[in-house]
Design a protein around this motif. Structure first.
Motif: not given
Length: 351
Positions: A15-20, A23-29, A47-51
């Motif tokens: 449901y969250s943007i990051a979780a979505a 789970s999507s093959e079209r998107l990357e955080i 989410w393991g995002v450093n930026a």
């Protein structure tokens, strides 16, 4: 909505943007932004995002993202704020961020609902998005819910005949809730133009002063679409929707968990004056999919193909105007108000 809402029990997940995105093959955080350091640190851990950025402008300049999700509160005030601090407050974070991001050239925007707290601000968003060719969706997620999609398909292929009336059931606030209910009724009917609106705020004797409502009021409404369909909100029961036509009725049940279709028998279709009842008709339902994944992937599809997104800026602008028109009608004593609104300055605070 950006990161932690899955912890609150919403479904269908993710449901969250990051979780979505995960789970999507079209998107990357690729990056996250928040004014508060502790939120940035939590985002990095989850989410393991450093930026990570405090200023969204720096994030856009440095990372050049294809899609930005605006997940702030509408007012820009931190929760648990429940009203404007004073009569002069007109914070409109969704609108301000959307305009700036479009002007900075971000190709795709997801913007939490409502897109704006006044029509003046909604006009600014629409102008900026159309000028810069930004692909746009808002967080009215029933529009992207496959459980409502099958109900819409049934209506549009004529399973209930010609639609004549539509009903939303549930007591709700105007900007946080009825932005959903009006959008969903519109979506189920195929998005006909809303011609006029009337409504009232609870309590009925509430007086709007200075083009400013400092909280999100409970409200009810009636809509008239240009195709002649009339729609009502009923302030009772759970979140359900019903489309009533010349040959039957279909109702979305239990906040989208199911649907019931009733149709006239062949005998009743031949003699409509003698119709006494409709009979239940089997209706094939679907396994729910993540509405947020569907919404974000719809943006990607529209960006790549040049097609219009399902919640494009012009429909989001139109639904926002109908929502604000409910309050305008209340101010005029519950009379019908034609769209577009002449007054663009009425501001309604919401969370």
């Amino acid at each position: 909505m950006g990161s932690t809402i899955d912890d609150e029990g919403h479904t269908p997940l993710p449901y969250s943007i990051a979780a979505a995105c995960r789970s999507s093959e079209r998107l990357e955080i690729v990056a996250g932004c928040d004014l508060r350091q502790e939120r940035r640190e939590d985002f990095a851990t989850r989410w393991g995002v450093n930026a990570l950025y405090e200023d969204f402008r720096d994030m856009v300049r440095e990372e050049r993202p294809d899609l930005v999700a605006v997940c702030t509160t509408a007012s820009g005030l931190q929760k648990p704020a429940r009203e404007a601090p004073d009569a002069s407050f007109r914070g409109d974070s969704h609108a301000e961020l959307s305009v700036t991001l479009a002007e900075m050239g971000v190709p795709m925007l997801y913007v939490e609902k409502a897109m704006a707290s006044s029509m003046a601000a909604a006009d600014d968003i629409q102008d900026a998005v159309l000028k810069h060719g930004t692909v746009f969706n808002t967080g009215v997620l029933r529009r992207f819910d496959n459980r409502y999609g099958v109900v819409r398909d049934a209506v549009l292929r004529g399973d209930v005949g010609e639609p004549r009336a539509a009903v939303h059931y549930a007591r709700s606030s105007l900007m946080h809730g009825h932005i959903h209910s009006i959008d969903t009724l519109s979506w189920l009917l195929g998005d006909p133009v809303i011609r006029s609106v009337r409504g009232e705020i609870d309590p009925r004797d509430y007086v709007i002063e200075g083009d400013h409502i400092p909280y999100d009021p409970i409200a009810t409404y009636e809509l008239e679409f240009e195709n002649g369909v009339r729609a009502w909100s009923i302030p009772a029961a759970g979140w359900e929707y019903e489309i009533i036509g010349t040959e039957g009725t279909i109702r979305s049940l239990n906040n989208g968990a199911g649907a019931a279709l009733r149709r006239a028998t062949p005998e009743e279709r031949d003699d409509r004056k003698g119709r006494s009842a409709w009979e239940e008709t089997p209706f094939k339902f679907v396994t729910p999919k993540s509405t947020v994944v569907s919404c974000l992937e719809d943006l990607v599809h529209a960006h790549e193909t040049g097609d219009q997104s399902l919640g494009h800026v012009e429909i989001a602008h139109h639904i926002t105007e109908a929502c604000i028109a409910v309050a305008e009608s209340h101010r005029r004593g519950g009379t019908w108000v034609d769209l577009p609104l002449a007054n663009r300055d009425l501001y309604i605070w919401h969370v």
